[in-house]
Enzyme design. Structure first.
Site, PDB file in Angstrom:
ATOM      1  N   GLU A 251     108.005  79.457  47.204  1.00 48.22           N
ATOM      2  CA  GLU A 251     108.470  79.235  48.590  1.00 48.22           C
ATOM      3  C   GLU A 251     109.803  78.487  48.577  1.00 48.22           C
ATOM      4  O   GLU A 251     110.772  78.897  49.208  1.00 48.22           O
ATOM      5  CB  GLU A 251     107.415  78.431  49.336  1.00 48.22           C
ATOM      6  CG  GLU A 251     107.838  78.048  50.715  1.00 48.22           C
ATOM      7  CD  GLU A 251     106.743  77.367  51.488  1.00 48.22           C
ATOM      8  OE1 GLU A 251     105.550  77.687  51.269  1.00 48.22           O
ATOM      9  OE2 GLU A 251     107.058  76.507  52.320  1.00 48.22           O
ATOM     10  N   ARG A 255     109.138  73.442  43.033  1.00 45.96           N
ATOM     11  CA  ARG A 255     108.036  72.556  43.407  1.00 45.96           C
ATOM     12  C   ARG A 255     107.662  71.798  42.136  1.00 45.96           C
ATOM     13  O   ARG A 255     107.345  72.420  41.106  1.00 45.96           O
ATOM     14  CB  ARG A 255     106.835  73.343  43.921  1.00 45.96           C
ATOM     15  CG  ARG A 255     106.985  73.934  45.317  1.00 45.96           C
ATOM     16  CD  ARG A 255     106.899  72.879  46.391  1.00 45.96           C
ATOM     17  NE  ARG A 255     107.135  73.433  47.730  1.00 45.96           N
ATOM     18  CZ  ARG A 255     106.190  73.961  48.493  1.00 45.96           C
ATOM     19  NH1 ARG A 255     104.963  74.087  48.024  1.00 45.96           N
ATOM     20  NH2 ARG A 255     106.479  74.440  49.699  1.00 45.96           N
ATOM     21  N   CYS A 297     110.595  75.583  54.566  1.00 44.69           N
ATOM     22  CA  CYS A 297     109.711  75.411  55.722  1.00 44.69           C
ATOM     23  C   CYS A 297     109.928  74.016  56.332  1.00 44.69           C
ATOM     24  O   CYS A 297     109.974  73.037  55.592  1.00 44.69           O
ATOM     25  CB  CYS A 297     108.253  75.564  55.297  1.00 44.69           C
ATOM     26  SG  CYS A 297     107.093  75.325  56.671  1.00 44.69           S
ATOM     27  N   ARG A 306     103.481  66.205  49.198  1.00 43.39           N
ATOM     28  CA  ARG A 306     102.079  66.371  49.558  1.00 43.39           C
ATOM     29  C   ARG A 306     101.261  65.729  48.436  1.00 43.39           C
ATOM     30  O   ARG A 306     101.331  66.162  47.283  1.00 43.39           O
ATOM     31  CB  ARG A 306     101.683  67.834  49.693  1.00 43.39           C
ATOM     32  CG  ARG A 306     100.205  67.998  50.086  1.00 43.39           C
ATOM     33  CD  ARG A 306      99.675  69.422  49.905  1.00 43.39           C
ATOM     34  NE  ARG A 306     100.370  70.407  50.723  1.00 43.39           N
ATOM     35  CZ  ARG A 306     100.092  70.667  51.984  1.00 43.39           C
ATOM     36  NH1 ARG A 306      99.151  69.969  52.590  1.00 43.39           N
ATOM     37  NH2 ARG A 306     100.737  71.604  52.651  1.00 43.39           N
ATOM     38  N   ARG A 335      92.250  71.105  54.265  1.00 40.85           N
ATOM     39  CA  ARG A 335      92.418  72.532  53.969  1.00 40.85           C
ATOM     40  C   ARG A 335      91.294  73.015  53.057  1.00 40.85           C
ATOM     41  O   ARG A 335      90.504  72.214  52.542  1.00 40.85           O
ATOM     42  CB  ARG A 335      93.776  72.772  53.271  1.00 40.85           C
ATOM     43  CG  ARG A 335      94.950  72.203  54.019  1.00 40.85           C
ATOM     44  CD  ARG A 335      96.276  72.642  53.464  1.00 40.85           C
ATOM     45  NE  ARG A 335      96.421  72.338  52.035  1.00 40.85           N
ATOM     46  CZ  ARG A 335      97.462  72.776  51.317  1.00 40.85           C
ATOM     47  NH1 ARG A 335      98.393  73.516  51.871  1.00 40.85           N
ATOM     48  NH2 ARG A 335      97.565  72.479  50.030  1.00 40.85           N
ATOM     49  N   GLU A 340      96.377  76.236  51.781  1.00 39.16           N
ATOM     50  CA  GLU A 340      96.434  76.624  53.192  1.00 39.16           C
ATOM     51  C   GLU A 340      95.836  78.017  53.422  1.00 39.16           C
ATOM     52  O   GLU A 340      95.824  78.864  52.533  1.00 39.16           O
ATOM     53  CB  GLU A 340      97.864  76.588  53.688  1.00 39.16           C
ATOM     54  CG  GLU A 340      98.781  77.572  53.019  1.00 39.16           C
ATOM     55  CD  GLU A 340     100.187  77.433  53.545  1.00 39.16           C
ATOM     56  OE1 GLU A 340     101.090  77.939  52.902  1.00 39.16           O
ATOM     57  OE2 GLU A 340     100.371  76.821  54.603  1.00 39.16           O
TER      58      GLU A 340
HETATM   59  P1  ADP Z   1     101.192  73.112  48.458  1.00 40.70           P
HETATM   60  O1  ADP Z   1      99.834  72.465  48.499  1.00 40.70           O
HETATM   61  O2  ADP Z   1     102.043  72.578  47.341  1.00 40.70           O
HETATM   62  O3  ADP Z   1     101.866  73.134  49.791  1.00 40.70           O
HETATM   63  P2  ADP Z   1      99.829  75.621  48.362  1.00 40.70           P
HETATM   64  O4  ADP Z   1      98.948  75.113  49.454  1.00 40.70           O
HETATM   65  O5  ADP Z   1     100.433  76.948  48.462  1.00 40.70           O
HETATM   66  O6  ADP Z   1     100.973  74.616  48.014  1.00 40.70           O
HETATM   67  O7  ADP Z   1      98.944  75.660  47.005  1.00 40.70           O
HETATM   68  C1  ADP Z   1      98.481  74.472  46.492  1.00 40.70           C
HETATM   69  C2  ADP Z   1      97.660  74.857  45.280  1.00 40.70           C
HETATM   70  O8  ADP Z   1      97.315  73.637  44.650  1.00 40.70           O
HETATM   71  C3  ADP Z   1      96.362  75.533  45.724  1.00 40.70           C
HETATM   72  O9  ADP Z   1      95.915  76.389  44.704  1.00 40.70           O
HETATM   73  C4  ADP Z   1      95.417  74.363  45.826  1.00 40.70           C
HETATM   74  O10 ADP Z   1      94.095  74.732  45.568  1.00 40.70           O
HETATM   75  C5  ADP Z   1      95.923  73.481  44.703  1.00 40.70           C
HETATM   76  N1  ADP Z   1      95.628  72.076  44.957  1.00 40.70           N
HETATM   77  C6  ADP Z   1      95.994  71.333  46.010  1.00 40.70           C
HETATM   78  N2  ADP Z   1      95.513  70.075  45.867  1.00 40.70           N
HETATM   79  C7  ADP Z   1      94.832  70.051  44.679  1.00 40.70           C
HETATM   80  C8  ADP Z   1      94.103  69.055  43.968  1.00 40.70           C
HETATM   81  N3  ADP Z   1      93.986  67.790  44.432  1.00 40.70           N
HETATM   82  N4  ADP Z   1      93.539  69.398  42.789  1.00 40.70           N
HETATM   83  C9  ADP Z   1      93.670  70.652  42.305  1.00 40.70           C
HETATM   84  N5  ADP Z   1      94.352  71.645  42.920  1.00 40.70           N
HETATM   85  C10 ADP Z   1      94.906  71.337  44.095  1.00 40.70           C
HETATM   86  N1  DAR Z   2     102.022  79.720  56.568  1.00 42.75           N
HETATM   87  C1  DAR Z   2     102.972  79.209  57.551  1.00 42.75           C
HETATM   88  C2  DAR Z   2     103.620  77.894  57.052  1.00 42.75           C
HETATM   89  C3  DAR Z   2     102.781  76.666  57.169  1.00 42.75           C
HETATM   90  C4  DAR Z   2     103.216  75.538  56.294  1.00 42.75           C
HETATM   91  N2  DAR Z   2     102.935  75.867  54.873  1.00 42.75           N
HETATM   92  C5  DAR Z   2     103.908  76.162  54.006  1.00 42.75           C
HETATM   93  N3  DAR Z   2     105.157  76.029  54.292  1.00 42.75           N
HETATM   94  N4  DAR Z   2     103.540  76.599  52.822  1.00 42.75           N
HETATM   95  C6  DAR Z   2     102.251  78.996  58.898  1.00 42.75           C
HETATM   96  O1  DAR Z   2     102.971  78.882  59.878  1.00 42.75           O
HETATM   97  O2  DAR Z   2     101.030  78.925  58.916  1.00 42.75           O
END
Ligand code: ADP
Ligand code: DAR
Length: 384
Positions: A251, A255, A297, A306, A335, A340
């Protein structure tokens, strides 16, 4: 001392060709305008709960629909097409390039204020203040609740637009710059970069299932134009202990992720901070005076941090209203197990700080720390 890759004439020529092709100020074409009007009409008629629907009032829509950003010609459609196509978006808007935050400020500012708990268009994100890991005790020393802890931040590389405006060459150029910087890392960060190009599907799926690697085919990113030329330029870096990872060109450009089993937030946070510092010696990151670190975003602007736990709270989970009340009170985002737009599996929730702007990095992590402690206290009370 910043060591950039040697100047490459062909890089500059491609960049000029790309920039000239997408030079800003061009009027929005009639087809894009028609798509915009049609999409907006459907959004207004939908039961979408997105921040895009909430804040894109007709007068703002009419004032912005013909605007484009000066350098990359990004239009309102480029910003909101994901939210127009996915009415189940939580937010529904992205910035195709950094200038979009200014060109379309009348829409981004109210959405930023709403998402980040009151960061007004007259507010300025504070200078960075990271604190340090020892400020945070282990959240679960007896390993009763927390499966694992993760802290991540995002960075954009200066002089490159965000995903939707990158050319195929620029994806590869960015990957080369970032993986080059990663391959200089030493000590606990020493490891290797795995491009998505050529990665065995079984290896890729295992890494996703282990929550190391980002998912593929995210419809929100695809409809935002962020998956073009996939998987070119995308990949993941691991250190040898596999508790420090870097996502490249998913994204955001970068990261930076630290994660491990258990609840030792301080150790996980320190490891991420060390990684950010090491990469900052080789790459210049985009930071705006008012918005802080810039990301694709708007939900990730500012600190971009985060801090999350994968946590089992069976009693609170059985009382979702109480759980949500506490999450709201402590600015937490609850979540599903895979991040998400996913559901909790085996009672494991991903719970993290929600806001990232208008507070320092230390305060963002502290907000998660205080919230998780409050949830664990409530879990114990409910159980008694
Ligand atoms: P971000 O959380 O960086 O915004 P995403 O939601 O796309 O990115 O993906 C996060 C990934 O990291 C997912 O696979 C989620 O299950 C994993 N994740 C988030 N928090 C933890 C945690 N505390 N331990 C293990 N995996 C995690
Ligand atoms: N999926 C988009 C973005 C939400 C925030 N998460 C990000 N940027 N990964 C939504 O509007 O649900």
């Amino acid at each position: 001392m910043l060591r950039l890759r040697p100047f490459r004439l062909e890089t500059f020529k491609v960049f000029c060709r790309h920039a000239s092709k997408t030079g800003g100020g061009k009027p929005v074409d009639s087809n894009a305008l028609a798509q915009l009007e049609e999409g907006y009409k459907k959004l207004v008629a939908s039961n979408s709960k997105s921040l895009l629907k909430k804040h894109l009032k007709k007068d703002i829509f009419d004032n912005l629909k013909k605007k484009t950003t000066p350098s990359f010609n990004s239009s309102l459609l480029d910003c909101i097409q994901s939210g127009l196509c996915n009415h189940d978006s939580g937010v529904g808007i992205y910035a195709p390039d950094a200038e979009a935050y200014k060109t379309f400020a009348d829409l981004f500012d109210p959405i930023i204020e709403d998402y980040h708990g009151g960061f007004k268009k007259t507010d300025k994100h504070p200078e960075s203040c990271f604190g340090q890991g020892k400020d945070f005790a282990n959240l679960d020393p007896n390993n009763k609740y927390i499966v694992s802890t993760r802290v991540r931040c995002g960075r954009s590389v200066k002089n490159f637009p965000f995903n939707p405006c990158l050319s195929e060459f620029e994806y590869a150029e960015l990957e080369c710059m970032i993986s080059g910087a990663l391959n200089t890392m030493s000590g606990q960060y020493k490891g290797g970069y795995l491009p998505l190009c050529g990665m065995e599907k079984s290896v890729q799926q295992k890494l996703i299932d282990e929550h190391f690697l980002f998912k593929e085919g995210d419809r929100f990113l695809e409809t935002a134009g962020a998956s073009r030329f996939w998987p070119i330029g995308r990949g993941i870096y691991f250190n040898e202990a596999r508790n420090f990872l870097v996502w490249v060109n998913e994204e955001d450009h970068i990261r930076i992720i630290s994660m491990e089993k258990g609840g030792d937030l301080g150790k996980v946070y320190d490891r991420m901070l060390g990684g950010v510092e090491a990469l900052g010696k080789y790459l210049q990151f985009s930071r705006d005076q008012r918005l802080g670190y810039l990301t694709f975003c708007p939900t990730n602007l500012g600190t971009t941090i985060r801090a999350s736990v994968h946590i089992k709270l069976p009693n609170l989970t059985a009382n979702p209203e109480e759980m949500q009340k506490l999450a709201t009170k402590y600015n937490l985002q609850v979540r599903g197990t895979s991040g998400e737009h996913t559901e909790a599996k085996g009672g494991v929730h991903d719970i993290s700080n929600k806001r990232r702007m208008g507070l320092t990095e230390y305060e963002a992590v502290k907000e998660m720390y205080d919230g998780i402690r409050a949830l664990i206290d409530a879990e114990n009370k409910v159980c008694k």
